[in-house]
Write a protein that holds these residues in place. Structure first.
Motif, PDB file in Angstrom:
ATOM      1  N   GLU A  55      96.353  83.302  48.073  1.00  0.00           N
ATOM      2  CA  GLU A  55      95.553  84.422  47.558  1.00  0.00           C
ATOM      3  C   GLU A  55      94.969  84.067  46.194  1.00  0.00           C
ATOM      4  OE1 GLU A  55      98.064  87.874  47.704  1.00  0.00           O
ATOM      5  OE2 GLU A  55      97.933  87.996  49.886  1.00  0.00           O
ATOM      6  N   GLN A  56      95.767  83.409  45.349  1.00  0.00           N
ATOM      7  CA  GLN A  56      95.293  82.977  44.037  1.00  0.00           C
ATOM      8  C   GLN A  56      94.158  81.961  44.198  1.00  0.00           C
ATOM      9  OE1 GLN A  56      98.326  81.173  41.632  1.00  0.00           O
ATOM     10  NE2 GLN A  56      97.034  81.096  39.816  1.00  0.00           N
ATOM     11  N   LEU A  57      94.307  81.017  45.107  1.00  0.00           N
ATOM     12  CA  LEU A  57      93.266  80.033  45.363  1.00  0.00           C
ATOM     13  C   LEU A  57      91.995  80.707  45.859  1.00  0.00           C
ATOM     14  CD1 LEU A  57      92.270  77.116  45.624  1.00  0.00           C
ATOM     15  CD2 LEU A  57      93.330  77.058  47.905  1.00  0.00           C
ATOM     16  N   LYS A  58      92.130  81.671  46.747  1.00  0.00           N
ATOM     17  CA  LYS A  58      90.970  82.406  47.256  1.00  0.00           C
ATOM     18  C   LYS A  58      90.225  83.092  46.109  1.00  0.00           C
ATOM     19  CE  LYS A  58      89.660  86.051  50.423  1.00  0.00           C
ATOM     20  NZ  LYS A  58      89.740  87.457  50.244  1.00  0.00           N
ATOM     21  N   ARG A  59      90.980  83.735  45.205  1.00  0.00           N
ATOM     22  CA  ARG A  59      90.344  84.406  44.062  1.00  0.00           C
ATOM     23  C   ARG A  59      89.596  83.399  43.189  1.00  0.00           C
ATOM     24  NH1 ARG A  59      95.274  87.180  44.093  1.00  0.00           N
ATOM     25  NH2 ARG A  59      96.060  85.900  42.393  1.00  0.00           N
ATOM     26  N   GLU A  60      90.202  82.233  42.963  1.00  0.00           N
ATOM     27  CA  GLU A  60      89.556  81.207  42.136  1.00  0.00           C
ATOM     28  C   GLU A  60      88.280  80.682  42.787  1.00  0.00           C
ATOM     29  OE1 GLU A  60      90.245  80.148  39.061  1.00  0.00           O
ATOM     30  OE2 GLU A  60      91.824  81.643  38.943  1.00  0.00           O
ATOM     31  N   VAL A  61      88.333  80.451  44.086  1.00  0.00           N
ATOM     32  CA  VAL A  61      87.147  79.960  44.802  1.00  0.00           C
ATOM     33  C   VAL A  61      86.040  81.011  44.761  1.00  0.00           C
ATOM     34  CG1 VAL A  61      86.251  79.361  47.096  1.00  0.00           C
ATOM     35  CG2 VAL A  61      88.399  78.354  46.282  1.00  0.00           C
ATOM     36  N   GLU A  62      86.399  82.263  44.985  1.00  0.00           N
ATOM     37  CA  GLU A  62      85.396  83.330  44.939  1.00  0.00           C
ATOM     38  C   GLU A  62      84.803  83.464  43.543  1.00  0.00           C
ATOM     39  OE1 GLU A  62      87.670  86.604  46.467  1.00  0.00           O
ATOM     40  OE2 GLU A  62      87.140  86.127  48.551  1.00  0.00           O
ATOM     41  N   ALA A  63      85.641  83.347  42.516  1.00  0.00           N
ATOM     42  CA  ALA A  63      85.141  83.429  41.144  1.00  0.00           C
ATOM     43  C   ALA A  63      84.185  82.278  40.857  1.00  0.00           C
ATOM     44  CB  ALA A  63      86.301  83.424  40.149  1.00  0.00           C
ATOM     45  N   GLU A  64      84.526  81.084  41.308  1.00  0.00           N
ATOM     46  CA  GLU A  64      83.638  79.930  41.116  1.00  0.00           C
ATOM     47  C   GLU A  64      82.323  80.126  41.854  1.00  0.00           C
ATOM     48  OE1 GLU A  64      82.128  76.352  39.813  1.00  0.00           O
ATOM     49  OE2 GLU A  64      83.867  77.476  39.097  1.00  0.00           O
ATOM     50  N   GLU A  65      82.376  80.642  43.063  1.00  0.00           N
ATOM     51  CA  GLU A  65      81.140  80.923  43.811  1.00  0.00           C
ATOM     52  C   GLU A  65      80.279  81.943  43.070  1.00  0.00           C
ATOM     53  OE1 GLU A  65      82.528  82.164  47.643  1.00  0.00           O
ATOM     54  OE2 GLU A  65      82.723  80.099  48.375  1.00  0.00           O
ATOM     55  N   ASN A  66      80.917  82.968  42.510  1.00  0.00           N
ATOM     56  CA  ASN A  66      80.183  83.978  41.757  1.00  0.00           C
ATOM     57  C   ASN A  66      79.550  83.378  40.508  1.00  0.00           C
ATOM     58  OD1 ASN A  66      80.816  85.957  43.616  1.00  0.00           O
ATOM     59  ND2 ASN A  66      82.597  86.675  42.478  1.00  0.00           N
ATOM     60  N   ARG A  67      80.275  82.486  39.811  1.00  0.00           N
ATOM     61  CA  ARG A  67      79.716  81.831  38.626  1.00  0.00           C
ATOM     62  C   ARG A  67      78.505  80.974  39.004  1.00  0.00           C
ATOM     63  NH1 ARG A  67      85.253  81.603  37.217  1.00  0.00           N
ATOM     64  NH2 ARG A  67      85.534  79.545  38.145  1.00  0.00           N
ATOM     65  N   ARG A  68      78.610  80.251  40.079  1.00  0.00           N
ATOM     66  CA  ARG A  68      77.503  79.399  40.524  1.00  0.00           C
ATOM     67  C   ARG A  68      76.287  80.229  40.930  1.00  0.00           C
ATOM     68  NH1 ARG A  68      80.288  74.401  43.862  1.00  0.00           N
ATOM     69  NH2 ARG A  68      81.429  73.595  42.077  1.00  0.00           N
ATOM     70  N   ALA A  69      76.557  81.332  41.639  1.00  0.00           N
ATOM     71  CA  ALA A  69      75.447  82.211  42.059  1.00  0.00           C
ATOM     72  C   ALA A  69      74.771  82.815  40.834  1.00  0.00           C
ATOM     73  CB  ALA A  69      75.967  83.306  42.977  1.00  0.00           C
ATOM     74  N   ALA A  70      75.557  83.231  39.848  1.00  0.00           N
ATOM     75  CA  ALA A  70      74.975  83.795  38.617  1.00  0.00           C
ATOM     76  C   ALA A  70      74.171  82.752  37.875  1.00  0.00           C
ATOM     77  CB  ALA A  70      76.082  84.357  37.740  1.00  0.00           C
ATOM     78  N   SER A  71      74.628  81.535  37.867  1.00  0.00           N
ATOM     79  CA  SER A  71      73.913  80.452  37.195  1.00  0.00           C
ATOM     80  C   SER A  71      72.597  80.183  37.899  1.00  0.00           C
ATOM     81  CB  SER A  71      74.786  79.183  37.206  1.00  0.00           C
ATOM     82  OG  SER A  71      74.100  78.106  36.632  1.00  0.00           O
ATOM     83  N   ARG A  72      72.598  80.205  39.216  1.00  0.00           N
ATOM     84  CA  ARG A  72      71.342  79.978  39.970  1.00  0.00           C
ATOM     85  C   ARG A  72      70.369  81.129  39.715  1.00  0.00           C
ATOM     86  NH1 ARG A  72      74.945  78.264  44.031  1.00  0.00           N
ATOM     87  NH2 ARG A  72      74.889  80.337  44.965  1.00  0.00           N
ATOM     88  N   ASP A  73      70.874  82.351  39.639  1.00  0.00           N
ATOM     89  CA  ASP A  73      70.020  83.510  39.430  1.00  0.00           C
ATOM     90  C   ASP A  73      69.354  83.489  38.060  1.00  0.00           C
ATOM     91  OD1 ASP A  73      70.694  84.408  41.937  1.00  0.00           O
ATOM     92  OD2 ASP A  73      72.160  85.884  41.240  1.00  0.00           O
ATOM     93  N   ARG A  74      70.016  82.883  37.060  1.00  0.00           N
ATOM     94  CA  ARG A  74      69.461  82.835  35.706  1.00  0.00           C
ATOM     95  C   ARG A  74      68.326  81.810  35.596  1.00  0.00           C
ATOM     96  NH1 ARG A  74      75.041  83.663  33.964  1.00  0.00           N
ATOM     97  NH2 ARG A  74      75.313  81.411  33.961  1.00  0.00           N
ATOM     98  N   ARG A  75      68.258  80.913  36.512  1.00  0.00           N
ATOM     99  CA  ARG A  75      67.232  79.850  36.428  1.00  0.00           C
ATOM    100  C   ARG A  75      65.902  80.360  36.788  1.00  0.00           C
ATOM    101  NH1 ARG A  75      70.497  75.099  39.484  1.00  0.00           N
ATOM    102  NH2 ARG A  75      72.223  75.105  38.095  1.00  0.00           N
TER     103      ARG A  75
END
Length: 89
Positions: A69-89
């Motif tokens: 569950e902790q790993l899932k949360r970390e992966v989802e958080a990383e995906e969200n960070r990457r998506a936010a970074s792409r959206d800012r470009r």
């Protein structure tokens, strides 16, 4: 040990380690509640404690469930960070 009681010497005969090493491992397993020990004169006879294994299984199931569950949360958080970074470009 699952089907019958065994002495440390009989257990050691199944492994390429010394009887002393097996005895040390058995002391640890006994301390953890995974095997029972009874004395017959100077011999110690061991048997697996099924209830100890059930407790261990429950602990491991909870441990891995929590870690996954902790790993899932970390992966989802990383995906969200990457998506936010792409959206800012």
């Amino acid at each position: 040990m699952r089907d019958e009681e065994l002495t440390a010497g009989r257990i050691a005969a199944h492994f390429d380690v010394t009887r002393q090493a097996i005895s040390q491992h058995l002391r640890v397993l006994h301390g953890a509640g995974l095997v029972s020990e009874r004395r017959d004169g100077t011999r110690r006879i061991y048997r697996v404690r099924p209830e100890g294994l059930i407790e261990l299984r429950a602990f491991l199931d909870d441990f891995w469930k929590d870690r996954l569950e902790q790993l899932k949360r970390e992966v989802e958080a990383e995906e969200n960070r990457r998506a936010a970074s792409r959206d800012r470009r």
